[in-house]
Design a protein around this motif. Structure first.
Motif, PDB file in Angstrom:
ATOM      1  N   ALA A 294      80.056 -24.626  31.377  1.00 31.35           N
ATOM      2  CA  ALA A 294      79.688 -23.543  30.461  1.00 31.35           C
ATOM      3  C   ALA A 294      80.834 -23.220  29.520  1.00 31.35           C
ATOM      4  CB  ALA A 294      79.277 -22.304  31.250  1.00 31.35           C
ATOM      5  N   LEU A 295      82.063 -23.236  30.041  1.00 27.11           N
ATOM      6  CA  LEU A 295      83.231 -22.963  29.212  1.00 27.11           C
ATOM      7  C   LEU A 295      83.413 -24.038  28.145  1.00 27.11           C
ATOM      8  CD1 LEU A 295      85.704 -21.119  28.769  1.00 27.11           C
ATOM      9  CD2 LEU A 295      86.973 -22.610  30.319  1.00 27.11           C
ATOM     10  N   HIS A 296      83.202 -25.293  28.508  1.00 26.52           N
ATOM     11  CA  HIS A 296      83.318 -26.388  27.538  1.00 26.52           C
ATOM     12  C   HIS A 296      82.244 -26.274  26.455  1.00 26.52           C
ATOM     13  CE1 HIS A 296      86.326 -29.449  28.988  1.00 26.52           C
ATOM     14  NE2 HIS A 296      86.310 -28.611  30.018  1.00 26.52           N
ATOM     15  N   LEU A 297      81.029 -25.911  26.842  1.00 25.43           N
ATOM     16  CA  LEU A 297      79.966 -25.732  25.853  1.00 25.43           C
ATOM     17  C   LEU A 297      80.316 -24.617  24.879  1.00 25.43           C
ATOM     18  CD1 LEU A 297      76.807 -26.083  28.140  1.00 25.43           C
ATOM     19  CD2 LEU A 297      77.640 -27.727  26.437  1.00 25.43           C
ATOM     20  N   PHE A 298      80.933 -23.569  25.380  1.00 24.29           N
ATOM     21  CA  PHE A 298      81.357 -22.457  24.539  1.00 24.29           C
ATOM     22  C   PHE A 298      82.384 -22.912  23.505  1.00 24.29           C
ATOM     23  CE2 PHE A 298      84.526 -18.905  24.163  1.00 24.29           C
ATOM     24  CZ  PHE A 298      83.776 -18.108  23.311  1.00 24.29           C
ATOM     25  N   LEU A 299      83.385 -23.667  23.944  1.00 26.14           N
ATOM     26  CA  LEU A 299      84.402 -24.176  23.027  1.00 26.14           C
ATOM     27  C   LEU A 299      83.781 -25.062  21.948  1.00 26.14           C
ATOM     28  CD1 LEU A 299      87.211 -25.098  25.605  1.00 26.14           C
ATOM     29  CD2 LEU A 299      87.207 -23.145  24.027  1.00 26.14           C
ATOM     30  N   GLY A 300      82.877 -25.920  22.360  1.00 23.37           N
ATOM     31  CA  GLY A 300      82.229 -26.815  21.411  1.00 23.37           C
ATOM     32  C   GLY A 300      81.385 -26.072  20.387  1.00 23.37           C
ATOM     33  N   LEU A 301      80.628 -25.090  20.835  1.00 22.06           N
ATOM     34  CA  LEU A 301      79.789 -24.313  19.933  1.00 22.06           C
ATOM     35  C   LEU A 301      80.618 -23.595  18.872  1.00 22.06           C
ATOM     36  CD1 LEU A 301      77.139 -22.719  22.341  1.00 22.06           C
ATOM     37  CD2 LEU A 301      76.691 -24.311  20.456  1.00 22.06           C
ATOM     38  N   ARG A 302      81.762 -23.060  19.282  1.00 27.28           N
ATOM     39  CA  ARG A 302      82.616 -22.343  18.334  1.00 27.28           C
ATOM     40  C   ARG A 302      83.051 -23.253  17.184  1.00 27.28           C
ATOM     41  NH1 ARG A 302      87.644 -20.677  20.670  1.00 27.28           N
ATOM     42  NH2 ARG A 302      87.974 -19.837  18.581  1.00 27.28           N
ATOM     43  N   GLY A 303      83.514 -24.442  17.527  1.00 28.59           N
ATOM     44  CA  GLY A 303      83.990 -25.358  16.496  1.00 28.59           C
ATOM     45  C   GLY A 303      82.888 -25.853  15.587  1.00 28.59           C
ATOM     46  N   ILE A 304      81.770 -26.253  16.165  1.00 27.49           N
ATOM     47  CA  ILE A 304      80.674 -26.818  15.377  1.00 27.49           C
ATOM     48  C   ILE A 304      80.062 -25.776  14.446  1.00 27.49           C
ATOM     49  CG2 ILE A 304      78.353 -27.789  15.555  1.00 27.49           C
ATOM     50  CD1 ILE A 304      79.284 -29.151  18.167  1.00 27.49           C
ATOM     51  N   SER A 305      79.906 -24.558  14.935  1.00 31.97           N
ATOM     52  CA  SER A 305      79.291 -23.508  14.114  1.00 31.97           C
ATOM     53  C   SER A 305      80.149 -23.182  12.893  1.00 31.97           C
ATOM     54  CB  SER A 305      79.045 -22.250  14.946  1.00 31.97           C
ATOM     55  OG  SER A 305      80.268 -21.709  15.443  1.00 31.97           O
ATOM     56  N   LEU A 306      81.476 -23.116  13.060  1.00 31.96           N
ATOM     57  CA  LEU A 306      82.353 -22.836  11.926  1.00 31.96           C
ATOM     58  C   LEU A 306      82.396 -24.014  10.949  1.00 31.96           C
ATOM     59  CD1 LEU A 306      85.334 -21.015  13.700  1.00 31.96           C
ATOM     60  CD2 LEU A 306      83.687 -20.005  12.111  1.00 31.96           C
ATOM     61  N   LEU A 307      82.445 -25.234  11.492  1.00 32.65           N
ATOM     62  CA  LEU A 307      82.471 -26.409  10.624  1.00 32.65           C
ATOM     63  C   LEU A 307      81.209 -26.488   9.769  1.00 32.65           C
ATOM     64  CD1 LEU A 307      83.832 -29.077   9.773  1.00 32.65           C
ATOM     65  CD2 LEU A 307      82.638 -30.184  11.678  1.00 32.65           C
ATOM     66  N   SER A 308      80.088 -26.064  10.315  1.00 30.45           N
ATOM     67  CA  SER A 308      78.813 -26.178   9.596  1.00 30.45           C
ATOM     68  C   SER A 308      78.771 -25.317   8.338  1.00 30.45           C
ATOM     69  CB  SER A 308      77.648 -25.799  10.526  1.00 30.45           C
ATOM     70  OG  SER A 308      77.685 -24.407  10.843  1.00 30.45           O
ATOM     71  N   ILE A 309      79.545 -24.208   8.312  1.00 34.21           N
ATOM     72  CA  ILE A 309      79.509 -23.339   7.129  1.00 34.21           C
ATOM     73  C   ILE A 309      80.748 -23.503   6.243  1.00 34.21           C
ATOM     74  CG2 ILE A 309      78.091 -21.631   8.312  1.00 34.21           C
ATOM     75  CD1 ILE A 309      80.578 -19.904   8.629  1.00 34.21           C
ATOM     76  N   LEU A 310      81.688 -24.351   6.655  1.00 39.49           N
ATOM     77  CA  LEU A 310      82.916 -24.525   5.875  1.00 39.49           C
ATOM     78  C   LEU A 310      82.663 -25.010   4.450  1.00 39.49           C
ATOM     79  CD1 LEU A 310      86.008 -24.573   5.655  1.00 39.49           C
ATOM     80  CD2 LEU A 310      85.958 -26.889   6.635  1.00 39.49           C
ATOM     81  N   PRO A 311      81.847 -26.050   4.222  1.00 36.75           N
ATOM     82  CA  PRO A 311      81.680 -26.550   2.843  1.00 36.75           C
ATOM     83  C   PRO A 311      81.147 -25.487   1.885  1.00 36.75           C
ATOM     84  CG  PRO A 311      80.874 -28.165   4.429  1.00 36.75           C
ATOM     85  CD  PRO A 311      81.143 -26.905   5.202  1.00 36.75           C
ATOM     86  N   SER A 312      80.123 -24.756   2.305  1.00 33.81           N
ATOM     87  CA  SER A 312      79.549 -23.748   1.404  1.00 33.81           C
ATOM     88  C   SER A 312      80.516 -22.594   1.172  1.00 33.81           C
ATOM     89  CB  SER A 312      78.226 -23.221   1.975  1.00 33.81           C
ATOM     90  OG  SER A 312      78.430 -22.615   3.246  1.00 33.81           O
ATOM     91  N   ARG A 313      81.262 -22.221   2.200  1.00 37.94           N
ATOM     92  CA  ARG A 313      82.214 -21.118   2.049  1.00 37.94           C
ATOM     93  C   ARG A 313      83.334 -21.507   1.080  1.00 37.94           C
ATOM     94  NH1 ARG A 313      83.463 -17.098   0.922  1.00 37.94           N
ATOM     95  NH2 ARG A 313      84.007 -15.202   2.072  1.00 37.94           N
ATOM     96  N   ALA A 314      83.806 -22.746   1.177  1.00 36.15           N
ATOM     97  CA  ALA A 314      84.865 -23.204   0.276  1.00 36.15           C
ATOM     98  C   ALA A 314      84.377 -23.264  -1.166  1.00 36.15           C
ATOM     99  CB  ALA A 314      85.381 -24.572   0.732  1.00 36.15           C
ATOM    100  N   ARG A 315      83.151 -23.706  -1.355  1.00 36.26           N
ATOM    101  CA  ARG A 315      82.605 -23.764  -2.726  1.00 36.26           C
ATOM    102  C   ARG A 315      82.567 -22.373  -3.361  1.00 36.26           C
ATOM    103  NH1 ARG A 315      79.014 -27.630  -0.519  1.00 36.26           N
ATOM    104  NH2 ARG A 315      77.448 -26.018  -0.201  1.00 36.26           N
ATOM    105  N   LEU A 316      82.121 -21.388  -2.574  1.00 35.11           N
ATOM    106  CA  LEU A 316      82.067 -20.023  -3.098  1.00 35.11           C
ATOM    107  C   LEU A 316      83.451 -19.483  -3.412  1.00 35.11           C
ATOM    108  CD1 LEU A 316      79.348 -18.420  -0.765  1.00 35.11           C
ATOM    109  CD2 LEU A 316      79.133 -18.895  -3.207  1.00 35.11           C
ATOM    110  N   GLN A 317      84.413 -19.760  -2.525  1.00 29.31           N
ATOM    111  CA  GLN A 317      85.766 -19.240  -2.694  1.00 29.31           C
ATOM    112  C   GLN A 317      86.417 -19.748  -3.969  1.00 29.31           C
ATOM    113  OE1 GLN A 317      87.731 -17.034  -0.654  1.00 29.31           O
ATOM    114  NE2 GLN A 317      88.973 -17.122  -2.515  1.00 29.31           N
ATOM    115  N   PHE A 318      86.333 -21.032  -4.194  1.00 28.05           N
ATOM    116  CA  PHE A 318      87.056 -21.625  -5.310  1.00 28.05           C
ATOM    117  C   PHE A 318      86.240 -21.662  -6.593  1.00 28.05           C
ATOM    118  CE2 PHE A 318      89.308 -23.166  -1.578  1.00 28.05           C
ATOM    119  CZ  PHE A 318      90.620 -22.902  -1.926  1.00 28.05           C
ATOM    120  N   ALA A 319      85.010 -21.175  -6.517  1.00 25.91           N
ATOM    121  CA  ALA A 319      84.185 -21.073  -7.741  1.00 25.91           C
ATOM    122  C   ALA A 319      84.333 -19.722  -8.393  1.00 25.91           C
ATOM    123  CB  ALA A 319      82.722 -21.336  -7.408  1.00 25.91           C
ATOM    124  N   GLU A 320      84.983 -18.762  -7.654  1.00 26.25           N
ATOM    125  CA  GLU A 320      85.101 -17.405  -8.182  1.00 26.25           C
ATOM    126  C   GLU A 320      86.056 -17.359  -9.375  1.00 26.25           C
ATOM    127  OE1 GLU A 320      86.295 -15.063  -4.851  1.00 26.25           O
ATOM    128  OE2 GLU A 320      84.327 -15.078  -3.931  1.00 26.25           O
TER     129      GLU A 320
END
Length: 451
Positions: A425-451
């Motif tokens: 369960a602890l390993h699944l938690f660690l994995g979920l944290r990384g994957i969830s943040l990586l999934s929104i990184l591209p869109s967040r970066a586009r918004l940041q540097f487009a401002e």
């Protein structure tokens, strides 16, 4: 020399800078060495109490350490938030704002530390109610926590000092302070806890002395730096907009840290309910996970500084390269640590702990602890990127999502797999944290540097 050029995205100015392996390692290596000394404190504490051969004292120390994981790690926004905001000010070439960020954060640190001291009885009561430990474990925990809470203002002040230095990319100075803090702590812990026979009390007083020594030296270093440049006015330090921004960033980082520690607390709680031997075993093995996290923290901090500086400079190429290089070096470190623990982990446990029961059980679950660096790498890495960019709301939201998945596994898997299920369960938690943040990184970066 950096040359300011107009931004194609609007009125912002672009301040290009180059991200190289040399820059990455100049931050990573000192922070990694400094961070390595912190989990070694946990190993020294464990070894001192382990010589007594009493699982109850070890359990009390483990729960006491968890209390400070909650209190101080939840307040780690004082370090992480300061690093991100200072790095962004550095990217804008704003020396005065770097100082203003420091004084705002230091004020929060002092007030919070005094509140922790005043709340000692409530903290002890809440810990006993939540953990429900044996009386002997509870007594050891209460002794440790009561003494160590006295260092709260100093410990939180050290977070702010380190955050400033890391945000400026001055990792070597941060290393010197951490070596001082942890060196004094280790020496005094061994002297007071083992040689003088003070046990848990000696370990706690060793920490108080280490935190105090480091803060005195750290503030002296900061004073020497600030006196040679223009200082912010009181109005600048107390600027309402910047204070609100700091509180917003810090609030979300604090909530993210709090939810993370809830996951670790329930992990420890499950061991408590399974008995003193399982509690001691999981506590010892968690040291391996903590060592991994602290070592990878060097890469995480490099990602913080470079991403924060890139956001402040409004320079997307540096941001992208910083993300890629920090992940590459992190994967190398994580793989080496996993291999090392798989080969030498059992021997390390045998050296630290005399209890044969704990040694035997630790050998069974060692692979889970050894592979944690690889499983958790993406989460640690993404934390650094998002903290540096001060995308704290996203971190908070993805942490809540991951925690929900963790609890689903926490209440189901151990029923069928016992302690193996708990570690899964602890390993699944660690994995979920990384994957969830990586999934929104591209869109967040586009918004940041487009401002």
């Amino acid at each position: 020399m950096n040359i300011d050029v107009p931004s194609s995205a609007g009125s912002k100015v672009v301040r290009p800078f180059e991200v190289t392996n040399r820059l990455m390692l100049a931050i990573t290596i000192p922070v990694m060495l400094a961070s390595l000394t912190t989990p070694l404190l946990g190993l020294v504490d464990t070894a001192v109490i382990g010589q007594v051969g009493n699982p109850h004292l070890l359990g009390g120390l483990a729960i006491g350490a968890l209390v400070f994981d909650f209190l101080f790690s939840t307040m780690n926004f004082l370090r992480a938030g300061t690093t991100g905001l200072v790095a962004q000010a550095m990217g804008r070439h704003d020396d005065v704002e770097q100082q203003a960020v420091f004084w705002r954060a230091l004020g929060i640190a002092v007030v919070a530390g005094l509140i922790f001291i005043a709340a000692t009885p409530l903290i002890l009561q809440a810990t006993v109610s939540f953990m429900n430990p044996d009386p002997a474990v509870s007594e050891a925990m209460s002794t440790y926590v009561s003494i160590r809470l006295l260092s709260s203002p100093m410990a939180l002040g050290n977070f702010v000092v380190l955050g400033l230095l890391l945000g400026q990319g001055k990792a070597m100075q941060g290393l010197y302070l951490q070596l001082l803090l942890n060196g004094v702590n280790v020496v005094m812990t061994i002297w007071l806890g083992l040689i003088m026979g003070w046990g848990v009390e000696g370990i706690a007083w060793g920490t108080v002395l280490g935190e105090t020594s480091a803060l005195i030296v750290g503030l002296s270093m900061i004073y020497m730096q600030f006196r040679s440049i223009a200082n912010p006015s009181r109005k600048r330090v107390l600027d309402a907009h910047e204070i609100r921004r700091m509180f917003a960033v810090n609030r979300d980082i604090m909530l993210r840290s709090f939810f993370l520690l809830i996951a670790y607390a329930y992990f420890t709680r499950a061991g408590t309910q399974a008995g003193a031997v399982t509690l001691a075993t999981n506590a010892v093995l968690m040291n391996f996970l903590l060592i991994s996290g602290y070592l990878i923290d060097g890469v995480t901090t490099a990602a913080e500084q470079i991403s924060g500086r890139a956001v402040g400079a409004n320079y997307r190429p540096a941001f992208d390269r910083g993300v890629k290089l920090s992940f590459l070096w992190g994967m190398i470190l994580a793989s080496v640590m996993a291999l090392f623990f798989l080969i030498f982990g059992d021997s390390i446990v045998a050296f630290l702990i005399k209890s044969e029961e704990v040694q035997s059980m630790a050998a069974i679950y060692m692979p889970w602890a050894a592979l944690a660096p690889v499983t958790g790498l993406l989460a640690f890495h993404m934390d650094g990127v998002f903290i540096g960019a001060t995308w704290s709301r996203d971190m908070r939201n993805m942490m809540i999502l991951s925690l929900a998945g963790y609890f689903a596994a926490y209440y189901v898997l151990p029923v069928y797999l016992g302690n193996h299920g708990l570690w899964l369960a602890l390993h699944l938690f660690l994995g979920l944290r990384g994957i969830s943040l990586l999934s929104i990184l591209p869109s967040r970066a586009r918004l940041q540097f487009a401002e």
